[in-house]
Motif scaffolding. Structure first.
Motif, mmCIF file in Angstrom:
data_model
loop_
_atom_site.group_PDB
_atom_site.id
_atom_site.type_symbol
_atom_site.label_atom_id
_atom_site.label_comp_id
_atom_site.label_asym_id
_atom_site.label_seq_id
_atom_site.Cartn_x
_atom_site.Cartn_y
_atom_site.Cartn_z
ATOM 1 N N GLU A 135 9.529 -6.531 9.839
ATOM 2 C CA GLU A 135 8.875 -7.711 10.440
ATOM 3 C C GLU A 135 7.890 -8.346 9.464
ATOM 4 N N GLN A 136 7.175 -7.499 8.748
ATOM 5 C CA GLN A 136 6.214 -8.040 7.769
ATOM 6 C C GLN A 136 6.929 -8.731 6.619
ATOM 7 N N TYR A 152 8.551 -2.217 11.594
ATOM 8 C CA TYR A 152 7.255 -2.843 11.296
ATOM 9 C C TYR A 152 7.258 -3.460 9.893
ATOM 10 N N VAL A 157 -0.098 -8.894 1.933
ATOM 11 C CA VAL A 157 -0.092 -7.430 1.888
ATOM 12 C C VAL A 157 1.082 -6.908 2.708
ATOM 13 N N ASP A 171 2.219 -3.688 4.493
ATOM 14 C CA ASP A 171 1.668 -2.416 4.966
ATOM 15 C C ASP A 171 2.826 -1.460 5.258
ATOM 16 N N GLN A 199 2.276 -9.010 11.330
ATOM 17 C CA GLN A 199 3.426 -9.195 12.220
ATOM 18 C C GLN A 199 3.964 -7.812 12.611
ATOM 19 N N VAL A 206 -0.420 7.457 12.324
ATOM 20 C CA VAL A 206 -0.525 6.513 11.198
ATOM 21 C C VAL A 206 -0.623 5.104 11.782
ATOM 22 N N ASN A 212 0.810 -1.224 0.000
ATOM 23 C CA ASN A 212 0.000 0.000 0.000
ATOM 24 C C ASN A 212 0.843 1.274 0.000
ATOM 25 N N GLN A 257 10.360 2.967 14.012
ATOM 26 C CA GLN A 257 9.283 2.004 14.266
ATOM 27 C C GLN A 257 8.586 1.586 12.966
ATOM 28 N N ALA A 258 8.493 2.515 12.014
ATOM 29 C CA ALA A 258 7.871 2.160 10.734
ATOM 30 C C ALA A 258 8.765 1.174 9.987
ATOM 31 N N THR A 295 10.493 6.597 10.140
ATOM 32 C CA THR A 295 10.780 6.441 11.569
ATOM 33 C C THR A 295 11.314 5.029 11.830
ATOM 34 N N TYR A 327 4.244 -1.618 16.534
ATOM 35 C CA TYR A 327 4.302 -0.368 15.773
ATOM 36 C C TYR A 327 3.222 0.602 16.262
ATOM 37 N N PRO A 387 3.665 2.133 6.373
ATOM 38 C CA PRO A 387 3.014 3.331 6.929
ATOM 39 C C PRO A 387 3.357 4.596 6.141
ATOM 40 N N PHE A 388 2.343 5.428 5.944
ATOM 41 C CA PHE A 388 2.545 6.705 5.251
ATOM 42 C C PHE A 388 3.529 7.548 6.061
ATOM 43 N N THR A 405 4.708 10.980 7.189
ATOM 44 C CA THR A 405 4.381 12.412 7.259
ATOM 45 C C THR A 405 5.676 13.237 7.283
#
Lengths: 420, 382
Positions: free
Chosen positions: A178-179, A175, A158, A160, B134, B126, A135, A171-172, A169, B139, A162-163, A165
């Motif tokens: 991990e996916q 994340y 999928v 994901d 996962q 967000v 996405n 954390q993004a 970051t 997050y 994160p958008f 801004t």
């Protein structure tokens, strides 16, 4: 992007004040092979244990390639449908099935092609074994691929992203990483193959190389006259989308780069008597690819660069292959703030010495288009060059009003009458 | 304005809630001068954090569905166009800030446009789109921690664990009260319930809770009358007024299940309060609540949830509202309609420019509701 247009492109080029590329023949051969392999997947996919994935243009295809998955791109086929004037009939099939005319025209024509492959150029797309969506380009892909997953009853993976801004970051990135690791586990189950880290590293190396070649080729357009115009960029971006990470893609872009370099050396411009240098923002208007850009070329206006095909020229982020994938695919320009995108356009205008820019307010692509007016204002304020907004649609010709567009373009180009 | 205390007349309090739902926050400055409001758009903006920051959440609804601010193309939804136009007209200037959640593409874009052209301070969160992916919870937790920092910077006041826990409890209590009202819905006029739910997003939260607590007994008394109206489920994005619900009621229908962004979905889902880790409880609630079409817990969860809800409430028909240019709801509409029909539930897909309904919608709704009245056993035949 649609290779099927390339022959037509050369024929039109002769009549329309711009110079055809010799590499177009190599492009036809490269892409022709890709389509043949893709469309005959049902004959070789199973025996070779190589599933077919339908993927979004921003999906981490390098990971799929490491699993020997063959990827096909609904967005790319949709561009072909449009260039071959099949979009309206395919969209009408989807609309009759209940999909609103306000939804993305790539998605509608793809669904139309799924429901009525007999109406689709190339006989539509071969059936997928799995679907992979990311996405980072829009939220639409999630909904579109959910529909496909229900229709074909195949796994949907999928990613994901994160958008952003601001900047990416930690954390993004974590994340997404991990996916990606979880996706690798899913792909191991689907393909019955273990992830080969060496193979992934090799895919990443080739992907970085093809990206560099595309980036360098584009940078030659900083020369005056520019060796390429927007339709060249749109048509010759096809391999960077579908053959990212492949040796065929690298071979092709080496040829293209050599030709473009030679043009610069000889002082040959894509548009004869280049007078006005412009930057293009948004996806091409595929159904009007020649008639629209002719309005500019016949006045000596050349689109020397663009934000759309430039999206595939971004350097890979550093780190391990997985870390690089996580950051690179999250940081794509459509996943970033209007401020980032305005700065990107400002830099392009400065680097390419552009006199102005044209924005395609694309009804089918909200993330690209809704923020364009604030970007336009900022870019005009900071560069002092004019920006024109044209409302149309990347694939659906019903959203293109020829006369108002012509009038706006003519009025815009008249503002450059003092340029010789 | 009616004073809210234990001696207040429940009928007057009910009038107050209905008044607030109509005003959509327009009188906040005069009615609640001592309160500080923080604006937000989507149900995925964690209102617990707004409350814990000492602010009152105010859901932003447009005052017109015909606004055309130059900053947005005409093919944007009227919710985005209307609220942005109000920002440009400085209608939100008293707000402490405005929070954006990444849900749909339009909201994502609106945040950037607002920051570039508006006057208000904006804050983004967000959340994950793939709620069970996962790493999604971890997050999400980081995003909430960032949000706390941003709210703290905005108010210059620390958000304590106690404040978080109190806010969590207040939200849990609100949701419990609303859920109690939702169970009465089949026997209460549809626009009345919808308006009360909307009021909770527009007035100081503590005042809302007090008013609703005192109104509930009266509402229960009202809800004893059985009816023979056509029982409907409605699913939609934000609806900023009662126009559709009123028309449904006028035409002999009754909304027995509400899956609208500004209706019951805003309050739905289980709120945990006792783990001792308020952020973790908040994440569990927002990740587990019945999702909007922008989020994904699994491929068919939303579709199954709505089918189950229709069955549980014995709905005879379903109305799927698509607000013009609202892509996520438009996407789900096709599968939803097919699923409802397969389950024997007649379905009407209604495209609306804004929240208002007119003559054309009346004709379609009338035919639809009449067809249900004529086939009351339809759901059992399915």
């Amino acid at each position: 992007m649609p290779d099927a247009q390339s022959t037509k492109h050369n024929e039109h080029a002769k009549k329309r004040n711009y110079r055809p590329l010799v590499s177009t023949k190599a492009l036809q051969k490269t892409m022709g092979r890709y389509y043949a392999i893709t469309n005959y997947h049902r004959y070789w996919g199973k025996p070779l244990r190589r599933p077919l994935a339908w993927v979004t243009s921003g999906a981490p295809v390098e990971l799929l390639r490491a699993f020997k998955i063959h990827s096909a791109y609904p967005e790319q086929y949709a561009a072909i449908y449009s260039a071959r004037q099949a979009t309206v009939s395919l969209c009408e099939v989807a609309e009759t099935a209940g999909y609103s005319q306000d939804l993305c025209s790539y998605a509608r024509s793809n669904i139309g092609g799924v429901l009525r492959p007999d109406l689709a150029p190339l006989g539509g797309m071969p059936k997928p074994d799995l679907l992979v969506a990311c996405n980072n380009i829009c939220g639409t892909v999630l909904k579109w691929y959910e529909v496909l997953a229900r229709h074909f009853n195949v796994p949907l993976l999928v990613l994901d992203t994160p958008f952003l801004t601001g900047e990416l970051t930690p954390q993004a990135k974590e994340y997404v990483l991990e996916q990606l690791n979880a996706m690798a586990v899913d792909l191991e189950k689907i393909t019955g193959r273990k992830l080969n880290q060496q193979s992934l590293a090799e895919q990443m190396r080739r992907s970085a190389e093809i990206t560099s070649l595309w980036k360098e080729t584009r940078q030659y357009c900083q020369a005056s006259p520019s060796p390429l115009n927007a339709p060249d960029l749109f048509i010759h971006m096809a391999p960077i989308v579908v053959l990212r990470g492949s040796q065929e893609g690298i071979n092709y872009y080496r040829k293209l780069e050599a030709e473009v370099k030679e043009r610069v050396k000889l002082g040959q411009g894509a548009v004869n008597n280049e007078r006005i240098r412009l930057v293009w923002d948004n996806i091409a208007i595929w159904p009007q690819l020649f008639s629209f850009y002719k309005l500019f070329a016949e006045k000596g206006a050349c689109f020397v660069t663009d934000t759309y095909s430039g999206g595939w020229a971004a350097d890979h982020a550093p780190g391990t292959p997985m870390e690089s994938l996580a950051a690179t695919y999250t940081e794509v320009f459509l996943n970033r703030s209007p401020e980032y995108r305005a700065n990107q356009l400002i830099n392009q205008i400065r680097d390419y010495k552009a006199h102005g820019f044209v924005m395609h307010s694309n009804r089918s692509c909200k993330p690209y288009s809704l923020v364009q007016e604030v970007i336009r204002r900022k870019v005009m304020r900071e560069t002092g060059v004019p920006g024109l907004m044209i409302e149309a649609d990347m694939a659906d010709p019903r959203a293109y009003a020829e006369e108002p567009v012509r009038n706006r373009v003519q009025a815009f180009l008249e503002t450059f009458d003092d340029l010789t | 304005m009616t004073k809210i205390d234990t001696h207040s007349d429940p009928n007057e309090l009910l009038d107050l809630l209905l008044e607030e739902s109509t005003l959509k926050g327009a009188e906040r400055f005069h009615r609640y001068p001592e309160r500080k409001f923080f604006g937000y758009f989507c149900s995925y903006f964690p209102e617990e954090l707004i409350l814990a920051a000492g602010l009152d959440p105010l859901r932003l609804f447009p005052d017109s569905e015909n606004s055309t601010p130059a900053e947005l193309p005409a093919y944007s939804c009227s919710l985005a166009r209307g609220t942005l136009d109000m920002e440009i007209r400085e209608q939100w200037q008293d707000l402490v800030g405005i929070g954006f959640t990444h849900t749909c593409d339009t909201m994502q874009c609106l945040s950037g446009i607002w920051a570039a052209s508006g006057h208000s301070k904006t804050i983004d969160i967000v959340p994950p789109v793939m709620l069970t992916a996962q790493g999604a919870s971890r997050y999400y937790q980081s995003e909430l921690n960032n949000l706390i920092k941003e709210l703290t910077a905005l108010t210059q006041q620390d958000i304590t664990q106690q404040a978080l826990q109190d806010a969590l409890l207040l939200c849990a209590h609100t949701r419990n009260l609303v859920t109690e009202l939702d169970t009465l819905r089949p026997n209460l006029p549809s626009p009345l319930v919808f308006a009360i739910l909307r009021a909770g997003q527009l007035m100081p939260r503590a005042d809302y809770v007090k008013a609703l607590e005192q109104c509930l007994p009266a509402l229960k008394d009202m809800a004893v009358t059985p009816h023979t109206r056509a029982k409907l489920l409605i699913t939609s994005a934000v609806l900023e007024n009662d126009s559709l619900f009123t028309m449904i009621e006028d035409l002999g229908g009754r909304v027995v299940a509400d899956d609208t962004c500004s209706g019951y979905r805003h309050y739905s889902g289980h709120t945990l309060t006792e783990s001792g880790d308020p952020l973790s409880d908040i994440i569990k609630r927002y990740s587990g609540m019945p999702s909007c079409p922008c989020k994904n817990r699994s491929l068919n969860e939303r579709i199954s949830y709505l089918s189950g809800l229709a069955k549980q409430r014995d709905a005879q028909g379903a109305i799927i509202v698509i607000r013009k240019y609202c892509e996520p709801h438009a996407w789900d509409a096709v599968t939803l309609a097919e699923t409802f029909r397969n389950n024997g539930i007649r379905t009407l897909t209604l495209e609306l420019e804004g929240a208002n309904v007119g003559g054309q919608e009346r004709t379609r709704l009338q035919a639809f509701i009449e067809s249900l009245s004529e086939a009351p056993e339809l759901s059992k035949e399915g």
